[in-house]
Enzyme design. Structure first.
Site, PDB file in Angstrom:
ATOM      1  CB  SER A   1      -0.852   0.000   1.280  1.00  0.00           C
ATOM      2  OG  SER A   1      -1.477   1.248   1.479  1.00  0.00           O
TER       3      SER A   1
ATOM      4  CE1 TYR B   1      -4.394  -1.984   5.122  1.00  0.00           C
ATOM      5  CE2 TYR B   1      -3.166   0.028   4.691  1.00  0.00           C
ATOM      6  CZ  TYR B   1      -3.907  -1.050   4.236  1.00  0.00           C
ATOM      7  OH  TYR B   1      -4.154  -1.198   2.889  1.00  0.00           O
TER       8      TYR B   1
HETATM    9  P1  NAD Z   1     -11.517  -6.096   0.189  1.00  0.00           P
HETATM   10  O1  NAD Z   1     -12.071  -5.965   1.559  1.00  0.00           O
HETATM   11  O2  NAD Z   1     -12.370  -5.783  -0.992  1.00  0.00           O
HETATM   12  O3  NAD Z   1     -10.917  -7.549  -0.035  1.00  0.00           O
HETATM   13  C1  NAD Z   1     -10.185  -8.200   0.949  1.00  0.00           C
HETATM   14  C2  NAD Z   1     -10.112  -9.666   0.610  1.00  0.00           C
HETATM   15  O4  NAD Z   1      -9.386 -10.339   1.653  1.00  0.00           O
HETATM   16  C3  NAD Z   1     -11.479 -10.352   0.543  1.00  0.00           C
HETATM   17  O5  NAD Z   1     -11.454 -11.357  -0.445  1.00  0.00           O
HETATM   18  C4  NAD Z   1     -11.620 -10.975   1.931  1.00  0.00           C
HETATM   19  O6  NAD Z   1     -12.505 -12.088   1.970  1.00  0.00           O
HETATM   20  C5  NAD Z   1     -10.176 -11.391   2.161  1.00  0.00           C
HETATM   21  N1  NAD Z   1      -9.859 -11.618   3.554  1.00  0.00           N
HETATM   22  C6  NAD Z   1     -10.039 -10.800   4.619  1.00  0.00           C
HETATM   23  N2  NAD Z   1      -9.628 -11.404   5.749  1.00  0.00           N
HETATM   24  C7  NAD Z   1      -9.171 -12.625   5.381  1.00  0.00           C
HETATM   25  C8  NAD Z   1      -8.624 -13.717   6.080  1.00  0.00           C
HETATM   26  N3  NAD Z   1      -8.471 -13.696   7.413  1.00  0.00           N
HETATM   27  N4  NAD Z   1      -8.280 -14.825   5.393  1.00  0.00           N
HETATM   28  C9  NAD Z   1      -8.460 -14.893   4.043  1.00  0.00           C
HETATM   29  N5  NAD Z   1      -8.971 -13.878   3.328  1.00  0.00           N
HETATM   30  C10 NAD Z   1      -9.326 -12.765   3.992  1.00  0.00           C
HETATM   31  O7  NAD Z   1     -10.198  -5.184   0.219  1.00  0.00           O
HETATM   32  P2  NAD Z   1      -9.276  -4.572  -0.938  1.00  0.00           P
HETATM   33  O8  NAD Z   1      -9.405  -3.102  -0.851  1.00  0.00           O
HETATM   34  O9  NAD Z   1      -9.494  -5.261  -2.229  1.00  0.00           O
HETATM   35  O10 NAD Z   1      -7.846  -4.925  -0.342  1.00  0.00           O
HETATM   36  C11 NAD Z   1      -6.998  -5.909  -0.881  1.00  0.00           C
HETATM   37  C12 NAD Z   1      -5.565  -5.585  -0.492  1.00  0.00           C
HETATM   38  O11 NAD Z   1      -5.202  -4.329  -1.046  1.00  0.00           O
HETATM   39  C13 NAD Z   1      -5.341  -5.472   1.014  1.00  0.00           C
HETATM   40  O12 NAD Z   1      -4.098  -6.052   1.360  1.00  0.00           O
HETATM   41  C14 NAD Z   1      -5.303  -3.979   1.233  1.00  0.00           C
HETATM   42  O13 NAD Z   1      -4.540  -3.635   2.366  1.00  0.00           O
HETATM   43  C15 NAD Z   1      -4.651  -3.520  -0.041  1.00  0.00           C
HETATM   44  N6  NAD Z   1      -4.873  -2.108  -0.369  1.00  0.00           N
HETATM   45  C16 NAD Z   1      -6.132  -1.639  -0.575  1.00  0.00           C
HETATM   46  C17 NAD Z   1      -6.285  -0.292  -0.881  1.00  0.00           C
HETATM   47  C18 NAD Z   1      -7.634   0.321  -1.139  1.00  0.00           C
HETATM   48  O14 NAD Z   1      -7.716   1.547  -1.264  1.00  0.00           O
HETATM   49  N7  NAD Z   1      -8.690  -0.445  -1.247  1.00  0.00           N
HETATM   50  C19 NAD Z   1      -5.176   0.538  -0.972  1.00  0.00           C
HETATM   51  C20 NAD Z   1      -3.918   0.013  -0.748  1.00  0.00           C
HETATM   52  C21 NAD Z   1      -3.776  -1.316  -0.457  1.00  0.00           C
END
Ligand code: NAD
Length: 262
Positions: A144, A157
């Site tokens: 991130s 985080y």
């Molecule tokens: P999201 O909530 O849409 O998806 C998260 C996924 O992780 C889902 O499939 C969920 O079921 C799974 N998950 C959660 N806990 C879990 C566990 N204990 N075991 C197995 N699976 C689990 O979130 P997202 O925004 O798509 O985030 C995905 C990644 O991207 C994360 O690592 C997040 O930190 C990173 N990220 C997101 C953003 C953003 O703005 N959305 C920005 C930077 C980084």
């Protein structure tokens, strides 16, 4: 197109958001795909199957909880048995929790460190032996901008994502003379369920509409004032998986609408 025909891709946390976008793109480029995550598993499986380009491509799901090392071990074994050992490993599962340090629940701290950081260590240590045997592999860790810079209220985080980038560099060094690469990608705001919760909390706190909360969130940090999309990020993963990515090692590649340029 990057030809991933015959390659096996494992994407953690791929039933939603960024992981689902990456899984679809890998399938669209010929890979067999193992999904992981909670929630609408059938919906995610259907979307990834729809993206495949050959009837011989396998798409499956394993519900391992990424906070549990033993379940991760089961998932890696299942992947090897059902699809083949992972050639492409995308460590994407992650959660968020927002609170000031002195009010941050120790349980949430442990959970975020386990899911966002330690799971990456477990999948990587278990995937590397077979990648080494084939002298090919692509490990992409979804970090991130918060792996590069901090924001208030996101102690666990930010600590976990900085840790992911450090771990990425170590793995890249240990594999530097092989056909295995390991890199981190660093998204800015992406409008997924993880961020939607923060938009809703902001709207409630500031008594504004969801649209105003979305714009407010963006304008504080992301100069482009536009969200990055899962599809944009999936293209970056695909590039790192391509031959052109073979000497990109240990990078922390931001795709953040200018966030970390400030
Ligand atoms: P999201 O909530 O849409 O998806 C998260 C996924 O992780 C889902 O499939 C969920 O079921 C799974 N998950 C959660 N806990 C879990 C566990 N204990 N075991 C197995 N699976 C689990 O979130 P997202 O925004 O798509 O985030 C995905 C990644 O991207 C994360 O690592 C997040 O930190 C990173 N990220 C997101 C953003 C953003 O703005 N959305 C920005 C930077 C980084």
């Amino acid at each position: 197109m990057t030809n991933l025909a015959g390659k096996v891709a494992l994407v953690t946390g791929s039933t939603s958001g960024i992981g689902l976008g990456i899984a679809r793109k890998l399938a669209a480029n010929g890979a067999h795909v193992l999904l992981n995550g909670f929630g609408d598993v059938d919906g995610a499986l259907a979307l990834v199957r729809e993206a495949t380009v050959s009837a011989s491509q396998k798409v499956a799901h394993h519900g391992a909880d990424m906070s549990r090392a033993a379940e991760i071990e089961q998932m890696m074994g299942y992947c090897a048995d059902a699809l083949g050992p992972a050639d492409v490993l995308v460590n994407n599962a992650g959660i968020q929790h927002v609170a000031p340090v002195e009010e941050f629940s120790p349980e949430k701290w442990d959970q975020i460190l386990a899911i966002n950081l330690s799971s990456t260590f477990h999948t990587t240590r278990l995937a590397l032996p077979s990648m080494r045997a084939r002298n090919w592999g692509r490990i992409v860790n979804v970090a991130s901008v918060h792996g590069l810079v901090a924001s208030a209220q996101k102690a666990a985080y930010v600590a976990a994502k900085h840790g992911v980038i450090g771990f990425t560099k170590v793995t890249a060094l240990e594999t530097a003379r092989t056909g295995i690469t390991c890199n981190a990608i660093c998204p800015g705001w992406v409008l997924t369920p993880l961020v939607q919760k923060q938009v809703e909390a902001r709207a409630a706190l500031q008594h504004t509409s969801l649209e105003d909360a979305r714009l407010g969130l963006l304008s504080e940090k992301q100069p482009s004032a536009e969200f990055v999309t899962p599809d944009d990020l999936a293209d970056l993963v695909l590039f790192l998986c391509s031959d052109a990515g073979r000497q990109i090692r240990g990078a922390a590649w931001n795709m953040d609408g200018g966030w970390t340029a400030q």
